[in-house]
Every structure is written in structure tokens, then in C-alpha cells.
Motif scaffolding. Structure first.
Motif, short mmCIF file in Angstrom:
data_model
loop_
_atom_site.label_atom_id
_atom_site.label_comp_id
_atom_site.label_asym_id
_atom_site.label_seq_id
_atom_site.Cartn_x
_atom_site.Cartn_y
_atom_site.Cartn_z
N PHE A 219 16.39 9.03 37.95
CA PHE A 219 16.96 10.37 37.95
C PHE A 219 15.83 11.39 37.88
O PHE A 219 14.71 11.06 37.47
CB PHE A 219 17.95 10.57 36.79
CG PHE A 219 17.32 10.45 35.42
CD1 PHE A 219 16.87 11.56 34.72
CD2 PHE A 219 17.18 9.19 34.81
CE1 PHE A 219 16.30 11.45 33.46
CE2 PHE A 219 16.61 9.07 33.54
CZ PHE A 219 16.17 10.20 32.87
N ASP A 220 16.13 12.59 38.30
CA ASP A 220 15.13 13.66 38.29
C ASP A 220 15.22 14.44 36.99
O ASP A 220 16.30 14.89 36.59
CB ASP A 220 15.34 14.61 39.47
CG ASP A 220 15.01 13.95 40.80
OD1 ASP A 220 14.02 13.20 40.85
OD2 ASP A 220 15.75 14.18 41.78
N ALA A 221 14.06 14.58 36.32
CA ALA A 221 13.95 15.38 35.10
C ALA A 221 12.94 16.49 35.35
O ALA A 221 12.22 16.47 36.35
CB ALA A 221 13.52 14.51 33.93
N SER A 222 12.87 17.44 34.44
CA SER A 222 11.94 18.56 34.61
C SER A 222 10.49 18.11 34.61
O SER A 222 9.62 18.80 35.13
CB SER A 222 12.16 19.59 33.49
OG SER A 222 11.93 19.00 32.23
N TYR A 223 10.22 16.92 34.03
CA TYR A 223 8.85 16.44 33.90
C TYR A 223 8.52 15.31 34.88
O TYR A 223 7.44 14.72 34.81
CB TYR A 223 8.58 15.99 32.46
CG TYR A 223 9.66 15.07 31.89
CD1 TYR A 223 9.56 13.70 32.01
CD2 TYR A 223 10.76 15.59 31.23
CE1 TYR A 223 10.54 12.86 31.51
CE2 TYR A 223 11.75 14.76 30.71
CZ TYR A 223 11.63 13.40 30.86
OH TYR A 223 12.61 12.57 30.36
N GLY A 224 9.45 14.97 35.79
CA GLY A 224 9.17 13.95 36.78
C GLY A 224 10.41 13.14 37.13
O GLY A 224 11.52 13.46 36.72
N ARG A 225 10.22 12.09 37.91
CA ARG A 225 11.31 11.17 38.26
C ARG A 225 11.23 9.97 37.33
O ARG A 225 10.17 9.35 37.18
CB ARG A 225 11.20 10.74 39.72
CG ARG A 225 12.40 9.92 40.19
CD ARG A 225 12.59 10.00 41.69
NE ARG A 225 13.70 9.18 42.16
CZ ARG A 225 14.98 9.53 42.07
NH1 ARG A 225 15.31 10.66 41.51
NH2 ARG A 225 15.93 8.74 42.55
N VAL A 226 12.36 9.64 36.71
CA VAL A 226 12.38 8.73 35.57
C VAL A 226 13.41 7.63 35.78
O VAL A 226 14.47 7.85 36.36
CB VAL A 226 12.73 9.50 34.27
CG1 VAL A 226 12.70 8.57 33.06
CG2 VAL A 226 11.79 10.67 34.06
N SER A 236 13.42 -0.97 24.93
CA SER A 236 13.63 0.06 25.94
C SER A 236 12.40 0.96 26.06
O SER A 236 11.75 1.28 25.06
CB SER A 236 14.83 0.94 25.57
OG SER A 236 16.03 0.21 25.61
N PHE A 237 12.11 1.37 27.27
CA PHE A 237 11.07 2.35 27.56
C PHE A 237 11.40 2.97 28.91
O PHE A 237 12.37 2.57 29.56
CB PHE A 237 9.67 1.73 27.53
CG PHE A 237 9.45 0.64 28.55
CD1 PHE A 237 8.77 0.88 29.74
CD2 PHE A 237 9.90 -0.65 28.30
CE1 PHE A 237 8.56 -0.12 30.67
CE2 PHE A 237 9.69 -1.67 29.23
CZ PHE A 237 9.02 -1.40 30.42
N ALA A 238 10.63 3.96 29.31
CA ALA A 238 10.90 4.64 30.58
C ALA A 238 9.69 4.55 31.48
O ALA A 238 8.55 4.50 31.01
CB ALA A 238 11.29 6.09 30.35
N LEU A 239 9.96 4.54 32.76
CA LEU A 239 8.92 4.62 33.79
C LEU A 239 9.05 5.99 34.44
O LEU A 239 10.14 6.45 34.74
CB LEU A 239 9.12 3.53 34.83
CG LEU A 239 9.10 2.10 34.30
CD1 LEU A 239 9.49 1.13 35.42
CD2 LEU A 239 7.73 1.75 33.73
N LEU A 240 7.91 6.64 34.66
CA LEU A 240 7.91 8.00 35.18
C LEU A 240 6.91 8.12 36.30
O LEU A 240 5.80 7.59 36.21
CB LEU A 240 7.56 8.98 34.05
CG LEU A 240 7.52 10.48 34.39
CD1 LEU A 240 7.89 11.31 33.17
CD2 LEU A 240 6.12 10.91 34.86
N THR A 241 7.30 8.81 37.35
CA THR A 241 6.35 9.13 38.42
C THR A 241 6.40 10.63 38.66
O THR A 241 7.46 11.27 38.50
CB THR A 241 6.68 8.36 39.72
OG1 THR A 241 5.66 8.58 40.68
CG2 THR A 241 8.02 8.77 40.29
N ARG A 242 5.26 11.19 39.00
CA ARG A 242 5.15 12.64 39.23
C ARG A 242 4.58 12.89 40.60
O ARG A 242 3.82 12.08 41.11
CB ARG A 242 4.26 13.29 38.18
CG ARG A 242 4.91 13.40 36.81
CD ARG A 242 3.95 13.92 35.78
NE ARG A 242 4.67 14.33 34.57
CZ ARG A 242 4.06 14.63 33.43
NH1 ARG A 242 2.76 14.54 33.34
NH2 ARG A 242 4.77 15.00 32.39
#
Length: 242
Positions: A219-226, A236-242
Motif C-alpha cells: 500500500f502507499d503511505a506518505s513515507y513510501g510504498r509498504v 512481523s515487520f515491514a518492507l518499504l521502498t521509496r
């Protein structure tokens, strides 16, 4: 962005993350393949191992000492005085779980909660300053607090960590969101540690192949795609790309 491992982090800056796991060796295989981490036990206390990216410390994996403990990633916020900060936290309605306690000759740690029950750590550095690298693929990049009371969280953390969150040149790596933005309403308040990846879809394929699962699709967040995932032991953890 690479960080010098000797750099200091200001109070309220996320400076470390660790995973409490039933099987550290399985964790090494999972995260080593997912992020390219290498591992060593040098200077790491209590049977834990340090994860390194290009030789710099980026996280630690620790064995659970009690099977009743959650399998979980915990984020730690820097402080020059863990005892004073724990007192401020409890005065503001938070709770002390453990500490502050010395961690070998590396520093002092404490585990606390905010008033809504979200668990986080405090780290008072001595020999171990925290992340040697962050913001780059394979390293910590963000932590998001999911809470049923974002306004109350803004007040609580704003009072605790005002300079880190709002000061000149602030680089907080820290956001707040309503639980129902991503998770079911019954989910308790919690911090979610984010690691950066270069290709989110490719990373999710690796997670699945290694026995993890996708908990929340991209999903898209203000700080990147997560995307929110769990490892093959349930952390649990998250993966983020910018």
C-alpha cells in the motif's frame, strides 16, 4: 544513506532494532537471504547475534528466554539517560516493563510502553552507538506506531521527544497512524519496524519462498510504498521502498 557507526543519535531517534526469536539460527538463514545480512556474536550479549550490512551493525537477533514471550521486532529510541526517561514515561502514563539494565559494557537498555500499551525500547549508549547503516536497502528506514489514539500519541511522544520530532533538522524516522488504517480494530497498539528494499515485489517473493507470509499487501503511505510481512517464525515487520 550510510551512517558512521560511531555517530551519536539524539534523544528520541530510533537507533536500534532487535528480534526475539525461538530459533536464532533459522532467523539468520531467513534474514541473511532476504537482506544480505551477515552475522557474528562478537560483543553481542546473552546468546544474541549482530546482523551486519557491509560490516556495519544494523540489528540483532536474540533467543527468547521464555516461550511465553512474543516473537517480535522491537525498536529502541536513543537517550542520554535511560533512568530519567523511564521516569518521565511512567509519569506521563506509560509503563516500565524492565530496566534500565546494563548490557555488558555496551550501554543500558529499558523496555517500556506508552499509555495505549505499545512496547518500545530505550537505549543509552556507551560502547554500542546503534545502527551503523540506515535508510538504505537492507537496513532500518522507518518505524510506524499503530495506535487507536493518534492524537494522544502525538502529545505523549511530542512531550518526550520534541526535539527529535519537531526540532530544527529533525530526522525522526517515526510516524503515527490509526490502527484501522491498515490493521483490524482489535489489533493492540504497536510499533512496526520497517526495512528498506530496492524491489518490493521481489522481496515479497523471497519472504514467501523462505516460509514467511504477507500480512498486509503493498500500500502507499506518505513515507513510501509498504508491505507488512512476518518471518518464518511469526515476527512481523515491514518492507518499504521509496
Amino acid at each position: 544513506m550510510a551512517e558512521n557507526s560511531a555517530s551519536m543519535y539524539g534523544e528520541g531517534t530510533p537507533c536500534w532494532a532487535d528480534a526475539q526469536l525461538p530459533d536464532v539460527e533459522a532467523g539468520k538463514r531467513f534474514y541473511g537471504e532476504l537482506f544480505g545480512w551477515t552475522f557474528d556474536g562478537e560483543d553481542a550479549p546473552g546468546g544474541s547475534v549482530w546482523a551486519r550490512l557491509d560490516g556495519e551493525p544494523v540489528a540483532s537477533l536474540a533467543p527468547k528466554t521464555d516461550g511465553r514471550m512474543p516473537t517480535v521486532w522491537t525498536v529502541y529510541f536513543a537517550t542520554p539517560d535511560a533512568r530519567a526517561l523511564t521516569a518521565r514515561i511512567t509519569e506521563a502514563g506509560g509503563r516500565l516493563i524492565s530496566g534500565p539494565f546494563a548490557v555488558a559494557d555496551l550501554g543500558a537498555a529499558a523496555l517500556v510502553t506508552d499509555p495505549e500499551g505499545a512496547v518500545f525500547g530505550l537505549w543509552q549508549s556507551d560502547g554500542h552507538r546503534g545502527f551503523g547503516r540506515r535508510h538504505e536497502p537492507g537496513a532500518f528506514v522507518w518505524t510506524e506506531l499503530y495506535t487507536p489514539e493518534p492524537r494522544a500519541a502525538n502529545t505523549f511522544y511530542g512531550d518526550l521527544f520534541h526535539e527529535a520530532l519537531f526540532g530544527s533538522g529533525a530526522d525522526p524516522d517515526f510516524g503515527r497512524a490509526l490502527i484501522t488504517d491498515v490493521f483490524p480494530a482489535e489489533m493492540p497498539a504497536h510499533f512496526l519496524v520497517h526495512f528498506r528494499v530496492g524491489d518490493l515485489d521481489a522481496a515479497l517473493a523471497v519472504v514467501r519462498r523462505l516460509g514467511g507470509r504477507v500480512q498486509v499487501p503493498p500500500f502507499d503511505a506518505s513515507y513510501g510504498r509498504v508491505a507488512v510481512v512476518t518471518d518464518n517464525q511469526g515476527a512481523s515487520f515491514a518492507l518499504l521502498t521509496r
